[in-house]
Design an enzyme around this catalytic site. Structure first.
Site, PDB file in Angstrom:
ATOM      1  N   GLU A  72     -12.783  -1.102  -3.452  1.00 32.55           N
ATOM      2  CA  GLU A  72     -13.461  -1.989  -2.483  1.00 32.55           C
ATOM      3  C   GLU A  72     -14.807  -1.436  -2.020  1.00 32.55           C
ATOM      4  O   GLU A  72     -14.996  -1.180  -0.827  1.00 32.55           O
ATOM      5  CB  GLU A  72     -12.570  -2.216  -1.257  1.00 32.55           C
ATOM      6  CG  GLU A  72     -11.251  -2.875  -1.554  1.00 32.55           C
ATOM      7  CD  GLU A  72     -10.460  -3.230  -0.295  1.00 32.55           C
ATOM      8  OE1 GLU A  72     -10.880  -2.877   0.821  1.00 32.55           O
ATOM      9  OE2 GLU A  72      -9.400  -3.867  -0.441  1.00 32.55           O
TER      10      GLU A  72
ATOM     11  N   GLU B  52      -3.860  -4.382  -4.883  1.00 35.23           N
ATOM     12  CA  GLU B  52      -3.381  -4.362  -3.497  1.00 35.23           C
ATOM     13  C   GLU B  52      -3.092  -5.785  -3.067  1.00 35.23           C
ATOM     14  O   GLU B  52      -3.855  -6.693  -3.356  1.00 35.23           O
ATOM     15  CB  GLU B  52      -4.413  -3.779  -2.512  1.00 35.23           C
ATOM     16  CG  GLU B  52      -4.575  -2.288  -2.570  1.00 35.23           C
ATOM     17  CD  GLU B  52      -5.587  -1.744  -1.547  1.00 35.23           C
ATOM     18  OE1 GLU B  52      -5.713  -2.298  -0.444  1.00 35.23           O
ATOM     19  OE2 GLU B  52      -6.249  -0.750  -1.893  1.00 35.23           O
TER      20      GLU B  52
HETATM   21  C1  GAL Z   1      -7.530  -2.245   2.134  1.00 38.18           C
HETATM   22  C2  GAL Z   1      -7.809  -0.805   1.775  1.00 38.18           C
HETATM   23  C3  GAL Z   1      -6.633   0.084   1.952  1.00 38.18           C
HETATM   24  C4  GAL Z   1      -5.724  -0.256   3.103  1.00 38.18           C
HETATM   25  C5  GAL Z   1      -5.522  -1.755   3.207  1.00 38.18           C
HETATM   26  C6  GAL Z   1      -4.643  -2.200   4.352  1.00 38.18           C
HETATM   27  O1  GAL Z   1      -8.695  -2.935   2.356  1.00 38.18           O
HETATM   28  O2  GAL Z   1      -8.214  -0.684   0.434  1.00 38.18           O
HETATM   29  O3  GAL Z   1      -7.126   1.376   2.004  1.00 38.18           O
HETATM   30  O4  GAL Z   1      -6.163   0.304   4.280  1.00 38.18           O
HETATM   31  O5  GAL Z   1      -6.757  -2.400   3.265  1.00 38.18           O
HETATM   32  O6  GAL Z   1      -5.207  -1.966   5.594  1.00 38.18           O
END
Ligand code: GAL
Length: 462
Positions: free
Chosen positions: A171, A369
């Site tokens: 990201e 994710e």
């Molecule tokens: C994403 C990030 C992660 C984690 C997740 C949930 O944007 O890549 O590191 O923190 O959010 O908060």
């Protein structure tokens, strides 16, 4: 997987697992030789900005407990696992000397994951910059591009035999937005010109890492992980549509296009130029970006981006922020995760898949994710077990949309949940829990949640 008595079968060899990152899971142990990064430094000067003043050194002790944790990967059905190397652990001052403790640690972790038959994806950068480099201007200073390239090359040389797939950045738009436009991550600046330079240097560094990866091993695949939600406009009115188009240019195409197509969209370049924000760019650098495209993509998706035409007009002399181009749109009646305050919109994952299929030559990709954060999750504990049916439902509903996209030809090869053991989430620290496994902060005990047991069955049945 069954939902409404329908059975969904994913393609053979589809991977099931989760993602975490070094800075959010390892913690700091005496004698580990880790150098300070931007998070460690920021916490040392402003601990009150972190939820309950819990800082990055107190993350989930994976450094100490990785053997047990890797057993839990097996217990929860992982066939793939993604984590990251901390630059500040491997090269404590950012450039130069390598910390041998870190080499042994990462080699042990990676070997063990592989020995359990789990595929390993390793990311090189998850918002964590060695503080020595931050002091020299961080990502604003173009010299960092060479430092990152050298770091990336070191990782490929040290660990390529143990890593199935590499990732350059997680990201990368987040440090741009949060660190240089939103006063939300260190160095907490609001400076559009710096933000553009940071984004450009990051892209260049990513393309150089792709090049280095292929030089070390021409057969190895490397990706960038992007948070790729489409921007959904409030209405079909021209101003809202324009706002959505610009939001997408800034927030997704800024990295997606150069990484996958090898070039920036003309409209983005014109916009940057019109506001006098153009960084120093050479033809040679643009050729590096063109010639070193990623082999696959990682996609992080939590919630959609809903926007409307800007509500305030920008005046010359004021700091230029994204709100000048688009404003967030709070859509009435949207489905919410009440425990986190984020919208739930499962179809977003389908829309992402179709966009990749139609506009990005259906490049191979993985969900890297997706997940549901829950504040106060201990309230759902019953009989010693977190009964997180809401998380199971969240995953199922997203998988149904993903499955639909795959049926229509989307080239998605696996699903990684955020995350496996509850981990430290930057400023929110441990406020919102995301894991398949509960972490007791006092005792560091790990207890598999209902979703963890369910995930094993999901993975087994594909
Ligand atoms: C994403 C990030 C992660 C984690 C997740 C949930 O944007 O890549 O590191 O923190 O959010 O908060």
């Amino acid at each position: 997987m069954t939902k409404d008595k329908v059975f969904y079968q994913f393609p053979t060899n589809f991977l099931w697992g989760s993602s975490t990152s070094g800075p959010q899971s390892e913690g700091i142990e005496p004698g580990d030789g880790k150098g300070q990064n931007n998070w460690d430094y920021w916490y040392s000067i402003e601990p009150e900005r972190f939820h309950n003043k819990i800082g990055p050194s107190q993350t989930s002790t994976f450094y100490k407990h990785y053997e047990k944790d890797i057993d839990l990967l097996v217990e929860t059905g992982h066939t793939v696992f993604r984590t990251s190397i901390q630059w500040s652990r491997l090269i404590p001052t950012g450039t130069g000397e390598i910390n041998q403790e870190a080499v042994s640690f990462y080699r042990s972790v990676f070997s063990l994951v592989r020995a359990k038959g789990i595929q390993l994806f390793v990311n090189l950068y998850h918002f964590d910059l060695p503080y020595c480099l931050q002091e020299k201007g961080g990502w604003e200073n173009k010299e960092i591009v060479q430092a990152y390239e050298a770091y990336a090359r070191t990782c490929f040389e040290l660990f390529d035999d143990l890593v199935d797939r590499w990732i350059t950045f997680n990201e990368p738009i987040v440090p741009v937005e949060c660190g240089y436009l939103g006063n939300y991550h260190y160095p907490c600046k609001v400076d559009a010109k710096a933000a553009v330079a940071v984004a450009y240097h990051t892209q260049l560094a990513s393309s150089l890492a792709v090049k280095a990866c292929h030089e070390v091993n021409p057969h190895k695949k490397i990706a960038i992980v992007l948070n790729l939600t489409p921007a959904y406009p409030r209405s079909e009115q021209a101003e809202d549509i324009k706002a959505a188009r610009i939001a997408e240019l800034f927030q997704t195409k800024s990295f997606l296009d150069p990484s996958v197509l090898g070039e920036y969209p003309d409209e983005l370049v014109e916009l940057i130029d019109a506001y006098g924000l153009m960084p120093e760019v050479s033809d040679e650098e643009l050729a590096i970006i063109k010639e070193n495209r990623v082999d696959f993509l990682g996609v992080n998706y939590y919630q959609p981006l809903r926007v409307q035409a800007p509500t305030n007009s920008w005046k010359e002399g004021e700091p230029l922020t994204p709100e000048h181009f688009f404003a967030p749109y709070d859509m009435p009646g949207k489905k919410m995760n009440p425990h986190r305050g984020w919208e739930i919109y499962e179809k977003g994952i389908y829309d992402i898949a179709i966009n990749i299929k139609e506009n990005y030559y259906n490049i191979e990709w993985f969900v890297t994710e997706n997940g549901m954060g829950v504040e106060g999750e201990s309230a759902f504990k019953d009989n010693g077990l977190i009964q997180d049916d809401y998380r199971i439902e969240f995953i199922e509903d997203h998988l149904i949309e993903l499955h639909r996209a795959i049926q229509e030809g989307a080239n998605c090869k696996g699903y990684m949940l955020w995350t496996f053991i509850d981990c430290w989430s930057w400023l929110n620290a441990y406020k919102n829990r995301y894991g398949l496994v509960e972490l007791d902060l006092d005792t560091q005990e790990r207890i598999v949640k209902k979703s963890g047991k369910w995930f094993k069955k999901l993975s087994d049945a594909n």
